[in-house]
Design a protein around this motif. Sequence first.
Motif, PDB file in Angstrom:
ATOM      1  N   LYS A 130       0.833  -1.211   0.000  1.00 42.87           N
ATOM      2  CA  LYS A 130       0.000   0.000   0.000  1.00 42.87           C
ATOM      3  C   LYS A 130       0.869   1.263   0.000  1.00 42.87           C
ATOM      4  O   LYS A 130       0.629   2.206  -0.757  1.00 42.87           O
ATOM      5  N   LEU A 156       2.857   2.133  -3.273  1.00 42.33           N
ATOM      6  CA  LEU A 156       2.072   2.901  -4.250  1.00 42.33           C
ATOM      7  C   LEU A 156       2.102   4.390  -3.918  1.00 42.33           C
ATOM      8  O   LEU A 156       2.220   5.233  -4.809  1.00 42.33           O
ATOM      9  N   LYS A 157       2.008   4.715  -2.626  1.00 41.12           N
ATOM     10  CA  LYS A 157       2.061   6.128  -2.211  1.00 41.12           C
ATOM     11  C   LYS A 157       3.416   6.746  -2.553  1.00 41.12           C
ATOM     12  O   LYS A 157       3.490   7.895  -3.013  1.00 41.12           O
ATOM     13  N   GLN A 188       5.414   5.747  -4.948  1.00 42.62           N
ATOM     14  CA  GLN A 188       5.487   5.875  -6.408  1.00 42.62           C
ATOM     15  C   GLN A 188       4.769   7.127  -6.881  1.00 42.62           C
ATOM     16  O   GLN A 188       5.227   7.821  -7.791  1.00 42.62           O
ATOM     17  N   GLU A 189       3.625   7.441  -6.264  1.00 38.22           N
ATOM     18  CA  GLU A 189       2.877   8.650  -6.625  1.00 38.22           C
ATOM     19  C   GLU A 189       3.693   9.913  -6.349  1.00 38.22           C
ATOM     20  O   GLU A 189       3.658  10.879  -7.111  1.00 38.22           O
TER      21      GLU A 189
END
Length: 611
Positions: free
Chosen positions: A601, A604-605, A607-608
């Motif tokens: 989870k 992904l943060k 990567q953003e």
Amino acid sequence: MIQLTNLSKSFGGQTLFNDVNFKMQAQQKIGFVGRNGSGKSTLFKMILDEESHDSGDISIPKNYRIGTLKQHLVFTEKTVREECALVLPEDEQWNFYKIEKLLFGLGFTEADLDKDPLSFSGGYQIRINLVKLLATEPNMLLLDEPTNYLDILSLRWLRSFIKEFDGEVILITHDRDFMDSVTTHTMGVQRKGLRLVQGDSHKYYATLEMEDETYEKTKANQDKKRKELEEFVARNKARASTAALAQSKQKELDKMGEMEDLATDTNLSFHFNYKDTPAKILFRAEELGFGYNPDEPLFQGVTFAMEKGKRLAIIGKNGKGKSTLLNYIAKELEHQQGKLEYHPSTVFAHFGQTNIERLNVKNTIVDEIVSMSKEIGIPQARNIAGRMMFSGELGDKKIEVLSGGERSRVMLGKIIATPANLLFLDEPTNHLDMQSIDALADAIDEFEGSLIMVTHSEMLLRRLADALIIFHKGGAEYFDGTYDEFLEKIGWEEEEGSKPKKKKPKIDYKERKKLRKAVTKERNELRKPYTSEIKTCEEKIEVLEEEMAVKNEALDKASNSGDNDAIMELSKEVGLVQQEIDALFEKLEIASEIDEEIVAKYELKLQEIDE
């Protein structure tokens, strides 16, 4: 939603599925993974009632429409428009707008709509079938390799369509990047059953790896306990004083289920043979041009220098000349326009459809590999054949009996056997499964030489290419940059205006660092109780296993001396310790799973933030 209950299926004595239970949930989009031959397509056929099952039940709600992409091509109408309109209900027979919207999305032009479907290439005929499927407005899509024969633009369109599709999807594809971008869950055939995991294919395989590790540990403990029981029974069954206890242990042994060894799949193993070169520029291309019809050139004015270590991808729609350009650079076509100057030390290995067709069908696999170099002997050729999944006697199979996918693997084996500093690869991932594609990408990553590749895989483009030749806008254009840089600076003309691009405000380096630090801190705080639990469980298991070893040793001594009281007491203690170990393994598995979910989870943060 479809539901499978105790479903079983065997082929020729081989069990594919055994008591499978599965229920599809609303809005689930599932990527269906597994090695070739594991039964994925067979399951689709059973759901569609095209293949019988041995036992169990497949339940499908009334009026629930399942759409599937047909691979066989049967056309009866004279125009594409009329052919696709055949699937419309009677009251919509002339609703060509619905049909045209889908056709335009898959790369057809206004002029194409009035052409005969049989006049198109195989790839475009598959797209016509895809339009016919989508026009029926199914509740659920079963898509078996829908990415085959689609070019990069059609893949991008299909990706958007599946994402926005208001229904359920089960998708089989070897294109991991495509699958992971559209699915909510990943499912695979696991030990003759179905295993479903929420998340992408990486999460699925990581979960399986953890489960296999837990299984192996549990099996090792069970095997150890079995051996101890067997030895105890063997030592004590003949003694009158301990016979009753030995009989009790035998009953415990009889009740103990035997855990089978885990089967492991054979994987392709790539390692390209690099030939050193002093050249900084392997070749120069100036104003290259070629056309099978002199009045209609496929490309003109292509100019670039192929530097040492450069990785160039040729991309664009099907039928525009990508493979032709690669073959022209490889000097497999008659010279027409431009100048191509190779450095004397440049040696290339070429993988393409034309090369596969040149395999000597009367040769064995080993013979074909040996033919690539005088330095390759039979033992080395057999080693390479084994890495291509033709181990042992399989290496003696004749080329003429091999499938298209197997011939592709032979060609890859020949390239591996070729010392080279430049690779030409034309759609190298065709016929390869997901694990083999990953292995190929790893090998290219490790290769010290240069690469020119034709591919529609955005995953390979993003991972490997640092320069492009793009077939678009009526020609071929060299672009010195990555695929994402091309999308940002130029983009595909067919996608212009289709969707407004949402631009995120750029974050400067200090702000990005600050955000990353905050997110990492938050992640670590969440992980603390679970990493602590994992550590505690592992430490306790280690202590208990040492304690178990001591007690087992004491049990052996008591058994040898015939001390019944000690045997009874120690057997009880060993059982209690084993229960503690089993409970700790269960806690360890739960904590590990939650910890992995947190990591995924927050990845992904992060990567953003980096985008």
